[in-house]
Design a protein around this motif. Structure first.
Motif, PDB file in Angstrom:
ATOM      1  N   MET A 105     -22.240   1.874   0.286  1.00  0.00           N
ATOM      2  CA  MET A 105     -22.055   0.454  -0.042  1.00  0.00           C
ATOM      3  C   MET A 105     -20.636   0.195  -0.552  1.00  0.00           C
ATOM      4  O   MET A 105     -19.965  -0.734  -0.113  1.00  0.00           O
ATOM      5  CB  MET A 105     -23.052   0.018  -1.132  1.00  0.00           C
ATOM      6  CG  MET A 105     -24.488  -0.066  -0.668  1.00  0.00           C
ATOM      7  SD  MET A 105     -24.770  -1.587   0.263  1.00  0.00           S
ATOM      8  CE  MET A 105     -26.481  -1.380   0.741  1.00  0.00           C
ATOM      9  N   LEU A 150     -17.990   0.766   2.260  1.00  0.00           N
ATOM     10  CA  LEU A 150     -18.169  -0.244   3.298  1.00  0.00           C
ATOM     11  C   LEU A 150     -17.548  -1.569   2.876  1.00  0.00           C
ATOM     12  O   LEU A 150     -16.754  -2.170   3.612  1.00  0.00           O
ATOM     13  CB  LEU A 150     -19.672  -0.403   3.521  1.00  0.00           C
ATOM     14  CG  LEU A 150     -20.169  -1.260   4.640  1.00  0.00           C
ATOM     15  CD1 LEU A 150     -19.887  -0.555   5.940  1.00  0.00           C
ATOM     16  CD2 LEU A 150     -21.665  -1.471   4.489  1.00  0.00           C
ATOM     17  N   PHE A 151     -17.898  -2.014   1.659  1.00  0.00           N
ATOM     18  CA  PHE A 151     -17.434  -3.343   1.259  1.00  0.00           C
ATOM     19  C   PHE A 151     -15.970  -3.335   0.840  1.00  0.00           C
ATOM     20  O   PHE A 151     -15.264  -4.330   1.016  1.00  0.00           O
ATOM     21  CB  PHE A 151     -18.356  -3.911   0.178  1.00  0.00           C
ATOM     22  CG  PHE A 151     -19.652  -4.398   0.753  1.00  0.00           C
ATOM     23  CD1 PHE A 151     -19.729  -5.649   1.350  1.00  0.00           C
ATOM     24  CD2 PHE A 151     -20.776  -3.589   0.759  1.00  0.00           C
ATOM     25  CE1 PHE A 151     -20.909  -6.091   1.922  1.00  0.00           C
ATOM     26  CE2 PHE A 151     -21.958  -4.021   1.327  1.00  0.00           C
ATOM     27  CZ  PHE A 151     -22.026  -5.276   1.907  1.00  0.00           C
ATOM     28  N   HIS A 211     -13.722  -1.405   2.328  1.00  0.00           N
ATOM     29  CA  HIS A 211     -13.097  -1.385   3.651  1.00  0.00           C
ATOM     30  C   HIS A 211     -13.135  -2.772   4.294  1.00  0.00           C
ATOM     31  O   HIS A 211     -12.149  -3.230   4.875  1.00  0.00           O
ATOM     32  CB  HIS A 211     -13.828  -0.358   4.523  1.00  0.00           C
ATOM     33  CG  HIS A 211     -13.294  -0.229   5.908  1.00  0.00           C
ATOM     34  ND1 HIS A 211     -12.226   0.581   6.226  1.00  0.00           N
ATOM     35  CD2 HIS A 211     -13.673  -0.799   7.072  1.00  0.00           C
ATOM     36  CE1 HIS A 211     -11.985   0.499   7.523  1.00  0.00           C
ATOM     37  NE2 HIS A 211     -12.852  -0.333   8.071  1.00  0.00           N
ATOM     38  N   LEU A 212     -14.268  -3.437   4.161  1.00  0.00           N
ATOM     39  CA  LEU A 212     -14.423  -4.768   4.744  1.00  0.00           C
ATOM     40  C   LEU A 212     -13.474  -5.759   4.079  1.00  0.00           C
ATOM     41  O   LEU A 212     -12.825  -6.566   4.739  1.00  0.00           O
ATOM     42  CB  LEU A 212     -15.878  -5.232   4.592  1.00  0.00           C
ATOM     43  CG  LEU A 212     -16.193  -6.655   5.036  1.00  0.00           C
ATOM     44  CD1 LEU A 212     -15.931  -6.835   6.520  1.00  0.00           C
ATOM     45  CD2 LEU A 212     -17.636  -7.018   4.720  1.00  0.00           C
TER      46      LEU A 212
END
Ligand code: HEM
Lengths: 124, 134
Positions: A70, A73-74, A76-77
């Motif tokens: 999590m 991912l976030f 990186h996003l």
């Protein structure tokens, strides 16, 4: 190569630009094994009922990996979306406001995801 | 044209790089789509954390044909973006920049991402007993 790590890491005048690029690489690299693991797990857990899913997430190993997933991912996003906005939005005010809005939303969604994982992990 | 050996502008070779242009656009498109797809991931986590009822609702949406198509799309996007992302990482290490290698790795990413995604779904459907491969 001008992209030798030593030249880029924390050097040059564009300090924040550099660290943005660097964190995009770090999160991307971390995501490679995490995505493989996540996809394989989801296939293995296809049609799993609620109790099975909870039991899986309650495994400390799984809980830690999901939490790291999590976060990476976030992060990186958030970095990725920033690049996209900076490429397309040139009006300074619009750029700033869309960046703030998007980053805030991504942080909100990401932290919620993390919270739900922890809620399962720590739940009785 | 008094200087015929000057580089032409726009550079003509750019127009031959259609595969790479496609991949470059796809990397951005999949990255941003996956960003929206994270809502599904968080929905899943919320549903599991909320209990059997919420989880059942999530499951019936996810296993509905429309849900399956959407999930297939996101899984393809994730596999493609990951593979192509690895390609980006190699470039940033200064590797794989030769024209031939770029084209080859690009083609490999396109083919592999399709094969891997379909493979994942076949494996899942086989496990769930929805198809019988063996
Ligand atoms: C194995 C997993 C992944 C890897 C290796 C990876 C790799 C990368 C790399 C290297 C970049 C920078 C591209 C560039 O230099 O222009 C990038 C951009 C991006 N990634 Fe990922 N990524 C992964 C997963 C994800 C996921 C799961 C998401 C969404 C939640 C995502 C969203 C984005 C976005 C929005 C961008 C910006 C796109 C752009 O600038 O055109 N990535 N990714």
């Amino acid at each position: 190569m001008t992209t030798a790590l030593g030249k880029i890491k924390g050097m040059g005048s564009a300090k924040s630009g550099t660290s943005h690029w660097w964190m995009q690489q770090v999160t991307a690299l971390a995501l490679v094994p995490l995505v493989v693991w996540f996809l394989v797990s989801m296939v293995a857990l296809i049609d799993a009922d609620h109790a099975t899913m909870v039991a899986w997430i309650k495994n400390p190993f799984v809980g830690v990996l999901l939490s790291v997933f999590m976060v990476m991912l976030f992060y990186h996003l958030m970095l990725g979306v920033q690049v996209v906005i900076e490429d397309y939005v040139h009006n300074e005010l619009l750029k700033m406001s869309s960046l703030i809005l998007l980053k805030f939303s991504i942080a909100l969604v990401g932290l919620s995801g993390l919270f739900f994982i922890l809620r399962i992990t720590l739940g009785s | 044209m008094s200087h015929p050996d000057r580089p032409l502008s726009p550079h003509l070779q750019i127009y031959k790089w259609q595969l790479n242009m496609l991949l470059s656009i796809l990397h951005r498109a999949t990255g941003t789509s996956l960003g929206i797809g994270t809502l599904g991931l968080v929905w899943w986590a919320w549903a599991v954390s909320s209990g059997p009822e919420a989880y059942r609702t999530f499951q019936s949406a996810a296993s509905h044909p429309v849900g399956q198509i959407i999930l297939f799309g996101f899984s393809y996007a994730l596999v493609f973006h990951s593979l192509n992302g690895i390609r980006h990482l190699f470039w940033d290490l200064g590797m794989g920049f030769e024209k031939k290698t770029v084209t080859r790795s690009g083609r490999a990413v396109l083919i592999l991402s399709a094969v891997l995604t379909i493979g994942l779904w076949l494996a899942g459907y086989q496990l769930a007993g929805r198809i019988s491969l063996f």
